[in-house]
Design a protein around this motif. Structure first.
Motif, PDB file in Angstrom:
ATOM      1  N   SER A 104       0.871  -1.179   0.000  1.00  0.00           N
ATOM      2  CA  SER A 104       0.000   0.000   0.000  1.00  0.00           C
ATOM      3  C   SER A 104       0.903   1.222   0.000  1.00  0.00           C
ATOM      4  CB  SER A 104      -0.908  -0.007   1.233  1.00  0.00           C
ATOM      5  OG  SER A 104      -1.673   1.175   1.310  1.00  0.00           O
ATOM      6  N   ALA A 105       0.871   2.005  -1.075  1.00  0.00           N
ATOM      7  CA  ALA A 105       1.874   3.052  -1.240  1.00  0.00           C
ATOM      8  C   ALA A 105       1.283   4.306  -1.866  1.00  0.00           C
ATOM      9  CB  ALA A 105       3.025   2.543  -2.112  1.00  0.00           C
ATOM     10  N   ILE A 106       1.877   5.442  -1.519  1.00  0.00           N
ATOM     11  CA  ILE A 106       1.604   6.706  -2.190  1.00  0.00           C
ATOM     12  C   ILE A 106       2.862   7.091  -2.961  1.00  0.00           C
ATOM     13  CG2 ILE A 106      -0.125   7.514  -0.548  1.00  0.00           C
ATOM     14  CD1 ILE A 106       2.051   9.226   0.742  1.00  0.00           C
ATOM     15  N   SER A 107       2.688   7.783  -4.078  1.00  0.00           N
ATOM     16  CA  SER A 107       3.836   8.139  -4.906  1.00  0.00           C
ATOM     17  C   SER A 107       3.589   9.464  -5.605  1.00  0.00           C
ATOM     18  CB  SER A 107       4.116   7.034  -5.936  1.00  0.00           C
ATOM     19  OG  SER A 107       3.014   6.888  -6.825  1.00  0.00           O
ATOM     20  N   HIS A 108       4.672  10.047  -6.079  1.00  0.00           N
ATOM     21  CA  HIS A 108       4.627  11.297  -6.830  1.00  0.00           C
ATOM     22  C   HIS A 108       5.641  11.207  -7.954  1.00  0.00           C
ATOM     23  CE1 HIS A 108       6.423  15.372  -7.594  1.00  0.00           C
ATOM     24  NE2 HIS A 108       5.178  15.561  -7.966  1.00  0.00           N
ATOM     25  N   ILE A 109       5.226  11.609  -9.145  1.00  0.00           N
ATOM     26  CA  ILE A 109       6.104  11.637 -10.315  1.00  0.00           C
ATOM     27  C   ILE A 109       6.081  13.039 -10.902  1.00  0.00           C
ATOM     28  CG2 ILE A 109       6.533  10.748 -12.639  1.00  0.00           C
ATOM     29  CD1 ILE A 109       5.206   8.145 -11.806  1.00  0.00           C
ATOM     30  N   TYR A 110       7.254  13.585 -11.139  1.00  0.00           N
ATOM     31  CA  TYR A 110       7.384  14.875 -11.814  1.00  0.00           C
ATOM     32  C   TYR A 110       8.221  14.676 -13.067  1.00  0.00           C
ATOM     33  CZ  TYR A 110       9.239  19.448 -13.049  1.00  0.00           C
ATOM     34  OH  TYR A 110       9.616  20.561 -13.746  1.00  0.00           O
ATOM     35  N   SER A 111       7.796  15.253 -14.170  1.00  0.00           N
ATOM     36  CA  SER A 111       8.569  15.162 -15.412  1.00  0.00           C
ATOM     37  C   SER A 111       8.441  16.467 -16.188  1.00  0.00           C
ATOM     38  CB  SER A 111       8.097  13.988 -16.273  1.00  0.00           C
ATOM     39  OG  SER A 111       6.753  14.162 -16.670  1.00  0.00           O
ATOM     40  N   ARG A 112       9.526  16.828 -16.840  1.00  0.00           N
ATOM     41  CA  ARG A 112       9.553  18.009 -17.699  1.00  0.00           C
ATOM     42  C   ARG A 112      10.427  17.700 -18.903  1.00  0.00           C
ATOM     43  NH1 ARG A 112      12.823  23.052 -15.739  1.00  0.00           N
ATOM     44  NH2 ARG A 112      14.437  21.758 -16.677  1.00  0.00           N
ATOM     45  N   ASP A 113       9.854  17.801 -20.071  1.00  0.00           N
ATOM     46  CA  ASP A 113      10.552  17.434 -21.297  1.00  0.00           C
ATOM     47  C   ASP A 113      10.591  18.635 -22.232  1.00  0.00           C
ATOM     48  OD1 ASP A 113      11.733  16.235 -23.435  1.00  0.00           O
ATOM     49  OD2 ASP A 113      10.368  14.528 -23.543  1.00  0.00           O
ATOM     50  N   HIS A 114      11.771  19.240 -22.368  1.00  0.00           N
ATOM     51  CA  HIS A 114      11.968  20.364 -23.266  1.00  0.00           C
ATOM     52  C   HIS A 114      12.876  19.985 -24.435  1.00  0.00           C
ATOM     53  CE1 HIS A 114      10.857  23.638 -20.088  1.00  0.00           C
ATOM     54  NE2 HIS A 114       9.823  22.932 -20.495  1.00  0.00           N
ATOM     55  N   ARG A 115      12.995  18.705 -24.713  1.00  0.00           N
ATOM     56  CA  ARG A 115      13.796  18.267 -25.858  1.00  0.00           C
ATOM     57  C   ARG A 115      13.031  18.497 -27.159  1.00  0.00           C
ATOM     58  NH1 ARG A 115      14.791  12.261 -23.804  1.00  0.00           N
ATOM     59  NH2 ARG A 115      12.550  12.581 -23.478  1.00  0.00           N
ATOM     60  N   ASN A 116      13.753  18.768 -28.238  1.00  0.00           N
ATOM     61  CA  ASN A 116      13.080  18.957 -29.515  1.00  0.00           C
ATOM     62  C   ASN A 116      12.664  17.646 -30.156  1.00  0.00           C
ATOM     63  OD1 ASN A 116      15.634  18.036 -30.139  1.00  0.00           O
ATOM     64  ND2 ASN A 116      16.101  19.638 -31.628  1.00  0.00           N
ATOM     65  N   ASP A 117      13.173  16.532 -29.638  1.00  0.00           N
ATOM     66  CA  ASP A 117      12.770  15.212 -30.121  1.00  0.00           C
ATOM     67  C   ASP A 117      13.045  14.221 -28.989  1.00  0.00           C
ATOM     68  OD1 ASP A 117      12.398  12.740 -31.283  1.00  0.00           O
ATOM     69  OD2 ASP A 117      13.460  13.224 -33.136  1.00  0.00           O
ATOM     70  N   PRO A 118      12.021  13.579 -28.437  1.00  0.00           N
ATOM     71  CA  PRO A 118      12.264  12.668 -27.310  1.00  0.00           C
ATOM     72  C   PRO A 118      13.023  11.406 -27.695  1.00  0.00           C
ATOM     73  CG  PRO A 118       9.968  12.590 -27.996  1.00  0.00           C
ATOM     74  CD  PRO A 118      10.592  13.720 -28.739  1.00  0.00           C
ATOM     75  N   MET A 119      13.001  11.015 -28.963  1.00  0.00           N
ATOM     76  CA  MET A 119      13.674   9.790 -29.385  1.00  0.00           C
ATOM     77  C   MET A 119      15.150  10.008 -29.732  1.00  0.00           C
ATOM     78  SD  MET A 119      11.306   7.744 -28.951  1.00  0.00           S
ATOM     79  CE  MET A 119       9.590   8.025 -28.571  1.00  0.00           C
ATOM     80  N   LEU A 120      15.429  11.075 -30.448  1.00  0.00           N
ATOM     81  CA  LEU A 120      16.815  11.349 -30.847  1.00  0.00           C
ATOM     82  C   LEU A 120      17.015  12.864 -30.820  1.00  0.00           C
ATOM     83  CD1 LEU A 120      19.284   9.671 -31.695  1.00  0.00           C
ATOM     84  CD2 LEU A 120      18.647  10.071 -34.078  1.00  0.00           C
ATOM     85  N   PRO A 121      17.128  13.449 -29.619  1.00  0.00           N
ATOM     86  CA  PRO A 121      17.165  14.913 -29.511  1.00  0.00           C
ATOM     87  C   PRO A 121      18.469  15.499 -30.006  1.00  0.00           C
ATOM     88  CG  PRO A 121      17.553  13.911 -27.370  1.00  0.00           C
ATOM     89  CD  PRO A 121      17.217  12.789 -28.301  1.00  0.00           C
ATOM     90  N   THR A 122      18.360  16.722 -30.500  1.00  0.00           N
ATOM     91  CA  THR A 122      19.547  17.490 -30.870  1.00  0.00           C
ATOM     92  C   THR A 122      19.703  18.729 -29.995  1.00  0.00           C
ATOM     93  OG1 THR A 122      18.281  18.714 -32.542  1.00  0.00           O
ATOM     94  CG2 THR A 122      19.416  16.718 -33.268  1.00  0.00           C
ATOM     95  N   ALA A 123      18.698  19.026 -29.173  1.00  0.00           N
ATOM     96  CA  ALA A 123      18.769  20.163 -28.257  1.00  0.00           C
ATOM     97  C   ALA A 123      17.689  19.987 -27.193  1.00  0.00           C
ATOM     98  CB  ALA A 123      18.566  21.482 -29.006  1.00  0.00           C
ATOM     99  N   GLY A 124      17.924  20.596 -26.024  1.00  0.00           N
ATOM    100  CA  GLY A 124      16.912  20.584 -24.983  1.00  0.00           C
ATOM    101  C   GLY A 124      17.287  19.719 -23.797  1.00  0.00           C
ATOM    102  N   SER A 125      16.341  19.617 -22.849  1.00  0.00           N
ATOM    103  CA  SER A 125      16.602  18.897 -21.606  1.00  0.00           C
ATOM    104  C   SER A 125      15.372  18.098 -21.195  1.00  0.00           C
ATOM    105  CB  SER A 125      16.992  19.861 -20.481  1.00  0.00           C
ATOM    106  OG  SER A 125      15.916  20.753 -20.204  1.00  0.00           O
ATOM    107  N   TYR A 126      15.618  17.087 -20.366  1.00  0.00           N
ATOM    108  CA  TYR A 126      14.551  16.238 -19.841  1.00  0.00           C
ATOM    109  C   TYR A 126      14.885  15.899 -18.395  1.00  0.00           C
ATOM    110  CZ  TYR A 126      11.890  11.948 -18.939  1.00  0.00           C
ATOM    111  OH  TYR A 126      11.079  10.992 -18.381  1.00  0.00           O
ATOM    112  N   VAL A 127      13.885  16.025 -17.511  1.00  0.00           N
ATOM    113  CA  VAL A 127      14.061  15.730 -16.089  1.00  0.00           C
ATOM    114  C   VAL A 127      12.857  14.922 -15.619  1.00  0.00           C
ATOM    115  CG1 VAL A 127      14.261  16.681 -13.763  1.00  0.00           C
ATOM    116  CG2 VAL A 127      15.421  17.808 -15.663  1.00  0.00           C
ATOM    117  N   ARG A 128      13.114  13.892 -14.824  1.00  0.00           N
ATOM    118  CA  ARG A 128      12.032  13.089 -14.257  1.00  0.00           C
ATOM    119  C   ARG A 128      12.444  12.612 -12.866  1.00  0.00           C
ATOM    120  NH1 ARG A 128      10.131   7.757 -13.687  1.00  0.00           N
ATOM    121  NH2 ARG A 128       7.887   7.512 -14.102  1.00  0.00           N
TER     122      ARG A 128
END
Length: 483
Positions: A277-301
């Motif tokens: 029995s658990a509580i959880s929290h997920i935060y994510s921010r994706d500023h990449r120009n392409d999530p599969m093969l990015p050439t610029a930007g950032s991702y945080v989770r």
């Protein structure tokens, strides 16, 4: 002196006249943005099954506009909110002049929103890819079930993961299989609009309720299967700039069973039933120009979990990852990634094999087998309580394939997965975590598809722990998230 032909002169004058008219219209629009203008009414056309109160809550901020620029900006944002509701396929806006265009408050305008609802019933069969599984699935969905953007969804999936077997003398390859069934109901939290209480309704704020059942065959790297049946409640928000949040409560009955005859004691002692029995929290921010093969930007989770609100499994767990991509010009890209996690038992308990981290493989530390880094007991990867990993990749253009979604790939990976000894000090555990990392390097190809990335690399392990299982040579990876 050379004479300009009359036809050429008239053509030049026409061009100058077009340019002057274009500048005049541009100045007119710019100057008109500050002109006092108020919304007389909002008309909504094309709504069939959706409650008007829901649509009104999403478009009501338009009424607060004070000039033409505000009306245009608020109307654009209202269209985006309607689109994110997941109900409408097309959304358009026009401005119209009411019959009485002048009033005590100045000029008035009518805002006309035209929408087209999408299909309410949806069914799909297909294949999805994650870091560890290739999944065939069937999904059925009823959208806008009660007219307020609700979604009723049922899906079933069967997962297969080709990989090298634990018993390499018996077979060259085997497959990890699993099944997953879920029934989910979600609803956006959109309040009823009132004139006394202005609100800016958010279609991305949703609540979800789910019932699920899973069965995973872990025989690729552990000598057992795991079954889980559970209920979950989630609250989700999303923002394209600040990131998304998910708060969840999950209760699950878990059964670790079908232990192999040669299974290790670490797996056998955790076999049987547990209630989590658990509580959880997920935060994510994706500023990449392409999530599969990015050439610029950032991702945080990040993900945090607290288990122990009832049940017999008690621990606190945290995990984080980040990626940053930088364009070097001429088709070259440098990408760096980091990951880390920590799980600690509570109230004198110890962590179990199905709550620890597993690490290593073509999507994390390349050049090692799947879950091949960290503690082992016989042939079982029993996981660890703390890990870190880092990766550096250089993506290069390929001759004659510059415009294709394919890049050359040079990489260096490093990381460690260790158990936490509660009898040791924090400094001793930290020293063990960073003392002897596993390291690999290599080169290969990275190919971008619409929903996944495929890598074909030649890997060379440079440093490995006593219990690590290395995989030098060619290694294939299919997934969404890479390090």
């Amino acid at each position: 002196m050379e004479q300009i032909p009359p036809s050429a002169a008239s053509g030049t004058d026409a061009i100058f006249e077009i340019q002057r008219e274009s500048r005049r219209l541009k100045d007119l629009v710019t100057n008109s943005q500050e002109r006092a203008l108020h919304v007389n009414s909002i008309r909504i056309e094309g709504v069939e099954h959706t409650r008007r109160s829901v649509v009104e809550a999403l478009v009501k901020p338009i009424l607060e506009s004070q000039n033409l620029g505000d009306i245009v900006a608020e109307s654009r944002e209202a269209c985006q909110r309607l689109g994110r509701l997941g109900v409408f396929r097309d959304v358009g806006v026009t401005l119209d002049t009411p019959t009485d265009s002048f009033g005590a408050s100045g000029e008035l305008v009518d805002v006309v929103l035209t929408v087209k609802e999408g299909p309410r019933f949806y069914a799909r069969t297909g294949a999805d890819f994650s870091n560890y599984d290739t999944t065939t699935n069937v999904t059925t969905k009823i959208s806008n079930a009660l007219g307020a953007g609700e979604c009723l969804e049922a899906n079933a999936s069967y997962a297969v993961q080709p990989s090298v077997a634990l018993n390499e003398s018996a077979a060259a390859f085997t497959s990890e299989t699993g099944s997953y069934f879920q029934v989910l109901c979600s609803k956006p939290l959109i309040p009823t609009p009132t004139f006394k209480r202005p609100n800016r309704a958010d279609p991305d704020a949703r609540i979800e309720f789910a019932a699920y059942s899973t069965n995973r065959n872990m025989l690729l790297h552990m000598s057992h299967e795991e079954q889980a049946k559970g209920l979950a409640a989630r609250y989700k928000t999303a923002d394209p700039y600040y990131g998304s949040h998910e708060f969840a409560y999950d209760v699950a009955w878990r059964h670790l069973h079908n232990v192999a005859q040669d299974g290790s004691w670490s797996v056998r002692q955790d076999a049987g039933h547990t209630l989590k029995s658990a509580i959880s929290h997920i935060y994510s921010r994706d500023h990449r120009n392409d999530p599969m093969l990015p050439t610029a930007g950032s991702y945080v989770r990040t993900r945090e979990e607290l288990s122990g609100l009832g049940g017999d499994v008690k621990f606190v767990k945290g995990e984080a990852e980040g990626q940053w991509a930088f364009s070097l010009g001429n088709g070259f890209t440098l990408a760096t990634s980091i990951r880390g996690g920590l799980v600690l038992p509570l109230l004198g308990q110890r962590t179990r094999v199905n709550d620890r981290f597993l690490f290593g493989g073509p999507n994390s530390i390349r050049g090692f087998r799947q879950s091949g880094i960290g503690p082992m007991d016989k042939k079982d990867a029993i996981g660890g309580d703390a890990y870190w990993g880092a990766g550096l990749s250089l993506f290069t253009p390929l001759p004659y394939l510059v415009d294709k979604p394919m890049k050359g790939h040079f990489f260096v990976n490093s990381g460690t997965l260790v158990p936490i000894n509660t009898g040791d000090t924090v400094q001793q555990n930290a020293q063990r975590l960073i003392a002897s990392p596993s390291v690999s390097a290599g080169l290969g190809l990275a190919v971008r598809f619409s929903i996944l990335r495929l890598e074909m690399n030649y890997c060379l392990p440079l440093a490995a722990g006593m219990t690590d299982r290395i995989k030098p040579g060619f290694q294939f990876g299919i997934g969404i998230s890479y390090m």
